[in-house]
Design a protein around this motif. Sequence first.
Motif, PDB file in Angstrom:
ATOM      1  N   LEU A   1       0.839  -1.206   0.000  1.00  0.00           N
ATOM      2  CA  LEU A   1       0.000   0.000   0.000  1.00  0.00           C
ATOM      3  C   LEU A   1       0.871   1.253   0.000  1.00  0.00           C
ATOM      4  N   PRO A   2       0.402   2.328  -0.672  1.00  0.00           N
ATOM      5  CA  PRO A   2       1.191   3.570  -0.687  1.00  0.00           C
ATOM      6  C   PRO A   2       1.163   4.315   0.645  1.00  0.00           C
ATOM      7  N   VAL A   3       0.341   3.877   1.553  1.00  0.00           N
ATOM      8  CA  VAL A   3       0.256   4.480   2.888  1.00  0.00           C
ATOM      9  C   VAL A   3       0.383   3.371   3.922  1.00  0.00           C
ATOM     10  N   ASN A   4       0.576   3.792   5.168  1.00  0.00           N
ATOM     11  CA  ASN A   4       0.733   2.841   6.270  1.00  0.00           C
ATOM     12  C   ASN A   4      -0.644   2.294   6.653  1.00  0.00           C
ATOM     13  N   TYR A   5      -0.817   1.001   6.491  1.00  0.00           N
ATOM     14  CA  TYR A   5      -2.115   0.397   6.759  1.00  0.00           C
ATOM     15  C   TYR A   5      -2.530   0.562   8.216  1.00  0.00           C
ATOM     16  N   LYS A   6      -1.588   0.550   9.137  1.00  0.00           N
ATOM     17  CA  LYS A   6      -1.930   0.705  10.551  1.00  0.00           C
ATOM     18  C   LYS A   6      -2.581   2.061  10.814  1.00  0.00           C
ATOM     19  N   GLY A   7      -2.096   3.072  10.121  1.00  0.00           N
ATOM     20  CA  GLY A   7      -2.719   4.387  10.274  1.00  0.00           C
ATOM     21  C   GLY A   7      -4.138   4.406   9.753  1.00  0.00           C
ATOM     22  N   LEU A   8      -4.371   3.705   8.636  1.00  0.00           N
ATOM     23  CA  LEU A   8      -5.729   3.621   8.088  1.00  0.00           C
ATOM     24  C   LEU A   8      -6.662   2.891   9.044  1.00  0.00           C
ATOM     25  N   VAL A   9      -6.151   1.827   9.658  1.00  0.00           N
ATOM     26  CA  VAL A   9      -6.953   1.088  10.629  1.00  0.00           C
ATOM     27  C   VAL A   9      -7.290   1.977  11.826  1.00  0.00           C
ATOM     28  N   GLY A  10      -6.300   2.753  12.290  1.00  0.00           N
ATOM     29  CA  GLY A  10      -6.554   3.672  13.396  1.00  0.00           C
ATOM     30  C   GLY A  10      -7.618   4.697  13.046  1.00  0.00           C
ATOM     31  N   MET A  11      -7.585   5.216  11.821  1.00  0.00           N
ATOM     32  CA  MET A  11      -8.578   6.197  11.395  1.00  0.00           C
ATOM     33  C   MET A  11      -9.969   5.585  11.319  1.00  0.00           C
ATOM     34  N   GLU A  12     -10.049   4.361  10.784  1.00  0.00           N
ATOM     35  CA  GLU A  12     -11.345   3.702  10.681  1.00  0.00           C
ATOM     36  C   GLU A  12     -11.891   3.352  12.064  1.00  0.00           C
ATOM     37  N   GLY A  13     -11.025   2.860  12.931  1.00  0.00           N
ATOM     38  CA  GLY A  13     -11.474   2.543  14.287  1.00  0.00           C
ATOM     39  C   GLY A  13     -11.973   3.769  15.027  1.00  0.00           C
ATOM     40  N   GLU A  14     -11.278   4.892  14.862  1.00  0.00           N
ATOM     41  CA  GLU A  14     -11.712   6.119  15.533  1.00  0.00           C
ATOM     42  C   GLU A  14     -13.027   6.616  14.962  1.00  0.00           C
ATOM     43  N   ARG A  15     -13.211   6.461  13.655  1.00  0.00           N
ATOM     44  CA  ARG A  15     -14.484   6.875  13.039  1.00  0.00           C
ATOM     45  C   ARG A  15     -15.647   6.082  13.626  1.00  0.00           C
ATOM     46  N   LEU A  16     -15.459   4.796  13.778  1.00  0.00           N
ATOM     47  CA  LEU A  16     -16.524   3.955  14.332  1.00  0.00           C
ATOM     48  C   LEU A  16     -16.818   4.309  15.785  1.00  0.00           C
ATOM     49  N   THR A  17     -15.765   4.409  16.592  1.00  0.00           N
ATOM     50  CA  THR A  17     -15.981   4.672  18.018  1.00  0.00           C
ATOM     51  C   THR A  17     -16.533   6.072  18.240  1.00  0.00           C
TER      52      THR A  17
END
Length: 475
Positions: free
Chosen positions: A316-332
Amino acid sequence: MSAAMRIAREEWRLLRRNRVAVIGLALLLVLAVVATFTAWDSRRTAVEERAAHQTQVDREFEAQPDRHPHRMVHYGHFVFRPLNLLAAFDPGIDAYTGHTLFLEGHRQNSANFGDVRQSSLLLRFGQLTPAFVLQVLAPLLLVFVGHATLAREREAGTLRVLLAQGVTPGQIALGKAFALSGTALLMLVPAFVALGWIGIEAPGLAVSALALAAGYAVWLLVWALGIVAASAFFKRGRDALLTLLAAWAIGVVFLPRVAAEIAAAADALPTRFETDIAVARDLAALGDSHNPDDPYFAEFRKKTLKAHGVSRIEDLPVNYKGLVGMEGERLTAGLFARYADEAFERQHAQLRRVDDFALLSPVIALRRLSMAASGTDQHSYRHFVESAERHRYRLVQDLNRMQAEKLSFAGDRSSRDNRIGRAHWHGVADFHHEPLAPSRLLRNAAPAALVLLAWLAALAGLLALAVRHLGRATR
């Protein structure tokens, strides 16, 4: 000069000769002045302390060394609720709700450090503020000053003399009401001066200050008309005094507290423990961003890889862990917002139940108007909390985005390469709260203002009935 004004002038002359009334009025004015300066100094101290604390935590956040962005997510940040100038007049619920919020990832915290929780129980019985003096003490003094204003004429036999001279009962009652209203206006002078100064110092608050002045003027006018009406109905001043004292005790002291207890019992709020359990249960149902086998985030990984046209997260051109953190924060964040909205709506339901009691106690309407115009009511507090939550969400997502864009996936797992420079923390945590616009404050105060005006009309009608009773009683 009209007969009513001559009677009012004579009533003022008698008032000046009444030592008890003069001393009581002087003490109230002194107390109002002291309350004004005390409340102003308290508000100034609170503002300076909160500003100093905000500056300190901002500086400490920016002074953090090179770190992993997600560590900064958990490091968190503090924000402090600002106070406008009118909060010195009526601090409202500020002492009960707290003024400090700790912002961190994966959590939405409530405000802390309410003054009531840290002070003696005496604070729960009312702070010495201009609002408290006018809401509680000014009506009591009016009762002692004016309870015998017409009963005294009847007991002394001068009422028949006035009527025999061609003065109508309406002119007598109107003159007495003018005199007592003038006394009430004198009680308002310190508050008017303070509100006028606030309106000049902060032009944006001028309309709200004017609304406060009008609201308290109507409040004391309600009492002036009610006191004159009671004095007209009773033959003896002693009976009028006892009735009015009972009305003050029930309407000003007893009913507001009973209304709050009834509302709290009818629409009980869940405890913090119950809420935490419910939130934890719903968070578990959303998915665990730290579990690679979690169904939701497994699907999220597939969608992310497909969107970027790669088969491995390492490509991926970006860090997947950061994307997961963003998605998790959006949900919570969505879950936290839902629980916060439910809690606020239940609190507003409690307030609506309390508002129903304003038909029995006008001081409830006055307090709602006073806090709304001062920007210290539940609506203003909710506006601050929601503003802070939006800031928390932006802060956490900015840090997650830094992880996604500034760190590679491979470097993220390295203990040596998983940090970014401290310059990235500068300015990211700055919090700027915009209070509710004056037009919004006035809209929040409008229903209470209508209730107060309805009370004024009702007491004017009661005074008219009292005038008829006065005329028949002297025939």
